[in-house]
Motif scaffolding. Structure first.
Motif, mmCIF file in Angstrom:
data_model
loop_
_atom_site.group_PDB
_atom_site.id
_atom_site.type_symbol
_atom_site.label_atom_id
_atom_site.label_comp_id
_atom_site.label_asym_id
_atom_site.label_seq_id
_atom_site.Cartn_x
_atom_site.Cartn_y
_atom_site.Cartn_z
ATOM 1 N N SER C 33 0.862 -1.179 0.000
ATOM 2 C CA SER C 33 0.000 0.000 0.000
ATOM 3 C C SER C 33 0.903 1.235 0.000
ATOM 4 C CB SER C 33 -0.894 0.006 1.238
ATOM 5 O OG SER C 33 -0.105 0.269 2.390
ATOM 6 N N CYS C 50 3.060 -0.906 -5.950
ATOM 7 C CA CYS C 50 2.040 -0.287 -5.104
ATOM 8 C C CYS C 50 0.661 -0.625 -5.650
ATOM 9 C CB CYS C 50 2.242 1.223 -5.062
ATOM 10 S SG CYS C 50 1.058 2.055 -3.987
ATOM 11 N N GLU C 54 -3.504 3.370 1.898
ATOM 12 C CA GLU C 54 -3.247 2.633 3.139
ATOM 13 C C GLU C 54 -4.336 1.619 3.497
ATOM 14 O OE1 GLU C 54 -2.933 5.050 6.702
ATOM 15 O OE2 GLU C 54 -1.623 3.567 7.618
ATOM 16 N N SER C 56 -6.582 -1.318 3.712
ATOM 17 C CA SER C 56 -6.360 -2.581 3.007
ATOM 18 C C SER C 56 -7.474 -2.871 2.010
ATOM 19 C CB SER C 56 -6.176 -3.732 3.997
ATOM 20 O OG SER C 56 -7.102 -3.656 5.040
ATOM 21 N N SER C 59 -6.276 -1.631 -1.186
ATOM 22 C CA SER C 59 -4.932 -2.013 -1.650
ATOM 23 C C SER C 59 -4.758 -3.531 -1.560
ATOM 24 C CB SER C 59 -3.864 -1.279 -0.834
ATOM 25 O OG SER C 59 -4.075 -1.443 0.567
#
Lengths: 170, 499, 499, 170
Positions: C33, C50, C54, C56, C59
């Motif tokens: 992330s 990436c 942030e 989850s 990401s």
């Protein structure tokens, strides 16, 4: 900012500009400038260069670096030192093959040659003791012993000049 | 069991012994030289007393000061580790006479095995095979040469009081004999205060294989498998493994029985190691018995599931071992790489201040270190800073895990032999488990090359670190709030300036 | 075998999987992330991409981005670790459809076991005992209450899609039922996007014991012993051990056979864990099957001498296990303490920047950490920063070694639960191996008191450190020779000022 | 030099004088001054106080310390801060029991009380979520809710004031 980085005895100019938190523009020598995501902390510098991940540990005296199991000497020179090095033509080492230096701090056990002796490559010239082991230092070139700067039982520092050899001609 | 034990040693072995003491709820105390007041073994102890200046002959080797320290600190027993006073029978006797428990074998056993020639005679009488040679020091160079000529070159010269490769020389021919003899005698005199040297037949394709023995005071005498220690440079071990790839179960049982016989021949109690020279023909010969804990004992612990230091403590406290030979079964494979502060090519020691340190972690890894991230490795003592061990369900996994563990290890500031370990692990003879003590004299594979982009990454990292530092300098100081938070940083900077 | 594998996770489990990949010479790559660009799992990988911000959900949980990253990085397979996408059947299917190898069980097995009620029905049909209860979500609060009343209080509420204690509530009486139900549904909805909750009988003196199973694609299905996981707070495991002090060889064999039957009932391939609830009467009931690597798998590895991640990789690559049930024999005892960034008393998470870190070393210690000495523990993810494991030849030695390992561990900057671990180890019921999941609800012994002189030592140390820093400030800078050596220190100082 | 050291919320004057390399005279509070061998490095400070060996690790932000398995907050205050603390009478904590502070950064899930509600010790007042776990914050005293400074879905920092309670009398 432009830095001169010495890496295993070779100096290279490196330009760094901060682009943001943990993002830099980096130009190495004559290479292309490129954007690198990097984070510097007490563990060293972690680089994400494109997708490539590289963790570089740096010594706390700023003189050496570790990357992927490999250790190298690497340091940023200050501008004055960098100019000096440039003028000297980038020579870093001491006296070359003609001078036998002590590779570590230790005690001289025996000097095996006298001034004027001829020596051949691989011939032992000094025995030095450190950490309870005797180590024989050998001539790397053929020549004649020009001067001797130590004697048995001397305590010497690492890098101390012990013996100077006049190279044989040819 | 004891409440407090003094560890009369320093470095990794002192730390390792203290860990077992802590496991048993025993308070570890120690001694230190003036140079070691803040060394890792002192940091780990509950208390420590200075026993003299840096030179070990004036500190760690001064038995009466060590005994006095044990008394003043209220210790009931002394563990000597290896080296230093561990094979000093007079010290062992003095410890007992002072009313303290000596964690080691009886002084008589140390004496018998401490003199290599006495040891030879004793074990020969017990039916243990020994290397062909003459079991007494040569009276003079001429006699030594005569013995060598009679045995036939190559021969080995060995210090009568020796160990650890000091005072040892392999001599291939008559021409180099005299120089080798005088070097061996000089080294023996310096290391042991005794220049007696004797001559032995050199065994071809020699393996160094040793058997761990463990005896209690109630008559139990067991062997805990073998260790292969043939990866040596200058007769010093570099990599050890357990089990030996050269030893099969039948040979293990025969060597174990002989080792136990050797231990019994000298009335042994405690942990000891019987070293054998094994020829390419699998004949084995008694070399010597080390009457103490061995550097490489962790590989045995990993494969046999025992804590040899705990067993030493229990035996010294008079407890029975509580184990039978059948309880001691090997599982999997373990390898130890000794991490020396030395140049990997020239083997020259490289003392200095450690400037970055990270040990490996994770499955199958054991680290026994004697330094931390701020240690200085002094010149006065042994250059070994740590032992990395890996365990695997088979030899291949143990080797692969060792490669990873070495890759994870970061040590800057001192030069280490990590590169040498990589090259040995990659050696086809080592990988195949077919090697003898000549391995390090053969050409080694090149060290693995850095990945492409390595140089640029280092240059970028150093420049970025410098840039971050320069930016920080440009920010006015004193904006940190109401606490002085800079102590560590500044203390550090001072250390750099001070050298 | 694969040349490159993408680890779709972060923290200690990503690092642990990468270690085995390195052992096998496989290049580890990963995803991160935005907040994790320089996290430890990215540092350890060869490459990383990436996959979002942030959170989850945006990401690590976005399957298509993870698969895209694997393709772009040239990975042949994806290891999901635990949590995140590891039990997402749709993701497993998408991985396979993308031409990549999914290192986990078949999607159908994940689906069957992922819904707790499906799982109950499937294993019941295979003769596996289950906890009395109703195998479908309650339609509404009234029905749930009716079921609870029929089973008799106490009852357990469980999220149908759940795991890890989220959405679970123990309800002692009717009065607190409604509040507990709505809390469980809210937590289930937040954690799993599904608020279905069902009601189960609460087993008295409950033990949480789980069986590790390992199946290959060639029909081999083995169990690798059990783990005792009864030390729990808020239904989350804190300490695990192998073997369970509550399980004898006969019970192990019976539970193992049942676990293998459960695995076979859903066509299982790979590593999985069958969790059982065991009553004080030693009757055991299927709870759920975790279709992935388990957090506490290292204790099994230490006692059974296997590398479960290596076995996962070999099975995923189509290799046979090459093991029989008889090869899997326990040796000794292992304990795991999960180190959480949390308050040891209130269990509240304590994210933050780590300001000092040292892990334990030495005999019998294994560390799996997901942080380093400069890490920040973010609030967005699981608060577990490391797992400390110790092995001993018996349970007592494993416990004693754990006490020492905890004492050696230094973590400053974040609050951890190390104090809680000490108190559990000292609990008489734990020491005796006689405890159930209620252990942490009983009064715990006090944490060991600091030694006398502790306060003065800290005061002296802080003052001396400050004094050394002040002295350094008084020395003019710029006298360090010809290199700028201050980068690290200054960089560090800036970090402090910047927060 | 005289320092004010704060240790678990209590301030103590400590005087330090260097006697030599790694040797200091240390006087703590009203105690006797005594000689301590000590070495400070990046690993913290190692003390040899008589024969007693004590290793104190210090956080790199100088705010906490570790000794023998125990962690404490401990820091040197600068003179200005020390004076301030002395004037305030050494109070370090926030609002005491009457204010519910967020123990960590997180997201407010639910506020379980309204202004004017009576609360009893142990009663839940706010549910906060961090690291995927819900945590209920409870009143430590009996009283009435005086003010509420957060609402559901707020992101709050560690230490943020969430609820103020008017203590009940008696």
């Amino acid at each position: 900012m432009r830095y001169t980085i010495e890496h295993d005895g070779e100096s290279t100019p490196v330009e760094v500009r901060r682009l943001g938190t943990d993002r830099y523009l980096v130009k190495i020598g004559d290479g292309e400038a490129r954007v690198i995501d990097a984070h510097a902390d007490a563990q060293g510098v972690h680089l994400l260069d494109g997708a490539h991940s590289r963790r570089v540990r740096l010594a706390d005296d700023g003189r050496s670096a570790w990357l992927g199991g490999h250790t190298v000497t690497a340091q940023a020179l200050d501008p004055h030192a960098a100019r000096l090095r440039a003028r000297r033509g980038d020579t870093v080492s001491g006296g070359g093959d003609t001078v036998i230096l002590s590779p570590m701090p230790g005690r001289i056990v025996q000097v095996q040659v006298a001034v004027g002796d001829a020596v051949v490559p691989g011939q032992g010239v000094v025995i030095i003791e450190a950490m309870k082991m005797e180590n024989e230092l050998r001539a790397e070139i053929a020549g004649t012993i020009a001067s001797i700067h130590c004697q048995a039982d001397d305590r010497v520092e690492g890098g101390a000049q012990l013996i100077v050899i006049d190279p044989a001609e040819g | 069991m004891f409440e407090r034990v003094l560890v009369a040693n320093r470095g990794e072995i002192a730390v390792r012994i203290m860990r077992t003491l802590r496991d048993l709820g025993i308070s570890p105390v120690t001694v230190h030289s003036e140079a070691d007041a803040h060394a890792v073994h002192v940091r780990m102890a509950d208390a420590s007393i200075c026993v003299g200046p840096e030179a070990s002959a004036q500190s760690y080797l001064v038995g009466e000061r060590v005994i006095d320290a044990a008394r003043r600190l209220g210790a009931q027993a002394i563990h000597p580790g290896y080296g230093f006073l561990s094979e000093n029978a007079a010290f062992a006797r003095a410890v007992t006479e002072a009313g303290l428990v000596w964690i080691g074998p009886p002084p008589e056993a140390i004496e018998t095995m401490g003199d290599k020639l006495d040891a030879r005679r004793t074990v020969e009488a017990a039916g243990v095979p020994v290397v062909p040679g003459v079991s007494r020091p040569a009276r003079d160079p001429a006699e030594a040469l005569a013995i060598a000529t009679q045995l036939g070159f190559p021969v080995m010269l060995k210090a009568s009081a020796g160990g650890g490769g000091k005072g040892m020389r392999l001599v291939h021919d008559e021409a180099s004999f005299e120089a080798a003899l005088s070097a061996a005698r000089r080294e023996a005199a310096g290391a042991f205060g005794n220049d007696a040297v004797y001559v032995e037949k050199f065994v071809v394709e020699p393996h160094h294989v040793e058997i761990q023995v463990m005896c209690d005071a109630h008559g139990a005498a067991l062997y805990v498998g073998e260790r292969e220690c043939s990866v040596q440079r200058r007769h010093q071990k570099v990599i050890e493994e357990c089990p030996s790839p050269f030893v099969d179960p039948d040979m293990r049982a025969r060597m174990g029985a002989v080792a136990v016989a050797a231990a019994k021949a000298c009335g042994y109690v405690g942990a000891g190691t019987v070293e054998f020279l094994v020829g390419g023909d699998r004949n084995f010969y008694f070399l010597e018995m080390n009457t103490r804990l061995q550097v490489e004992h962790p590989v045995t612990e990993l494969v046999y599931g025992v804590d040899l230091v705990e067993l030493q403590l229990r035996v010294a406290a008079g407890e029975p071992l509580g184990l039978t030979q059948a309880d001691l079964q090997p599982r999997g494979h373990a390898i130890e790489c000794r991490i020396y502060a030395e140049d990997p090519v020239t083997y020259l020691p490289s003392p200095g201040r450690i400037t970055a340190l990270t040990w490996p972690e994770g499955p199958g890894v054991r680290v026994d270190s004697g330094v931390d991230a701020s240690s200085t490795v002094p010149m006065a003592y042994d250059p070994m800073v740590a032992k990395l061990c890996t365990w695997g369900s088979d030899r291949s996994q143990a080797i692969r895990r060792m490669g990873r563990a070495l890759d994870e290890t970061v040590i800057l500031g001192i030069t280490t032999n990590i590169g040498l370990h990589h090259r040995v692990l990659a050696h086809p003879a080592f990988a195949a488990g077919r090697y003898d003590t000549g391995l390090l004299a053969t050409p080694l594979p090149d060290a693995p090359a850095p990945a492409s982009g390595h140089r640029d990454a280092v240059l970028a990292a150093v420049a970025i670190a410098q840039h971050v530092a320069d930016e920080a300098r440009a920010v006015p100081t004193g904006a940190a709030g109401d606490a002085l938070t800079g102590w560590r940083i500044e203390g550090h900077e001072r250390m750099l300036r001070g050298g």
